[in-house]
Scaffold this active site. Structure first.
Site, mmCIF file in Angstrom:
data_model
loop_
_atom_site.group_PDB
_atom_site.id
_atom_site.type_symbol
_atom_site.label_atom_id
_atom_site.label_comp_id
_atom_site.label_asym_id
_atom_site.label_seq_id
_atom_site.Cartn_x
_atom_site.Cartn_y
_atom_site.Cartn_z
ATOM 1 N N GLU A 187 0.810 -1.218 0.000
ATOM 2 C CA GLU A 187 0.000 0.000 0.000
ATOM 3 C C GLU A 187 0.851 1.279 0.000
ATOM 4 O O GLU A 187 0.476 2.270 -0.627
ATOM 5 C CB GLU A 187 -0.898 -0.031 1.242
ATOM 6 C CG GLU A 187 -1.972 1.005 1.283
ATOM 7 C CD GLU A 187 -2.882 0.765 2.464
ATOM 8 O OE1 GLU A 187 -3.088 1.714 3.219
ATOM 9 O OE2 GLU A 187 -3.371 -0.374 2.642
ATOM 10 N N ASP A 188 1.976 1.254 0.688
ATOM 11 C CA ASP A 188 2.741 2.481 0.927
ATOM 12 C C ASP A 188 4.083 2.577 0.209
ATOM 13 O O ASP A 188 4.815 3.546 0.414
ATOM 14 C CB ASP A 188 2.989 2.653 2.432
ATOM 15 C CG ASP A 188 1.706 2.894 3.210
ATOM 16 O OD1 ASP A 188 0.682 3.249 2.583
ATOM 17 O OD2 ASP A 188 1.720 2.720 4.438
#
Length: 165
Positions: free
Chosen positions: A56-57
């Site tokens: 996600e990051d």
């Protein structure tokens, strides 16, 4: 393998900082690992816990997670990764979509997500009172869907939110 996952996550998150406290980002996944260790867990759960925000990051893909850590870890990380995109609608709509995604995962993924919620709650409550008003609603919505999570962690998360409400 957990040490390998910790090293991988540390390198992937690099110089990222936690939005609310400014501490190195890796402290959050490590805190999630420690919470998961307190209940029945597998080595794959611990690896997924430390890797839960990598896809996600960062620029790391699920395929890369699978290549390095196997299909079970990749599956858990998949169910811990937000799937919504801005085109899905406003924040409320996106967070609900993500919550249903987490809840569609296996019990092991739900347990890790509850640990993630516990750590995020403590951080947000302490460091961002304005966002807390939004986050607490999102957390309760998610928590009420994560019915297959470990009951010890689920109850801890539920108590935490009620005490801070």
């Amino acid at each position: 393998m957990l040490e390998k996952a910790i090293k991988f996550a540390t390198e992937a998150h690099g110089d990222q900082k936690r939005k609310y406290s400014g501490v190195p980002y890796i402290q959050h996944p490590l805190a999630v690992v420690e919470l998961v260790k307190q209940v029945k867990h597998t080595p794959e759960m611990l690896m997924a816990a430390v890797l839960h925000d990598v896809v996600e990051d960062t620029d790391i893909s699920l395929k890369t997670i699978e290549c390095f850590f196997g299909p079970k870890v990749a599956e858990l990380v998949y169910y811990l990764t937000d799937i919504s995109v801005p085109e899905d609608g406003n924040r409320k709509v996106r967070k609900e979509k993500d919550a249903f995604h987490y809840a569609s995962g296996p019990a092991d993924a739900q347990t890790i997500k509850v640990a993630d919620l516990i750590d995020n709650t403590a951080d947000i409550y302490k460091h961002d009172p304005r966002f807390w008003e939004v986050y607490k609603q999102e957390k309760m919505f998610s928590l009420n869907l994560l019915i297959d999570a470990d009951p010890i962690l689920w109850n801890r998360a539920n108590t935490q939110i009620k005490e801070l409400w």
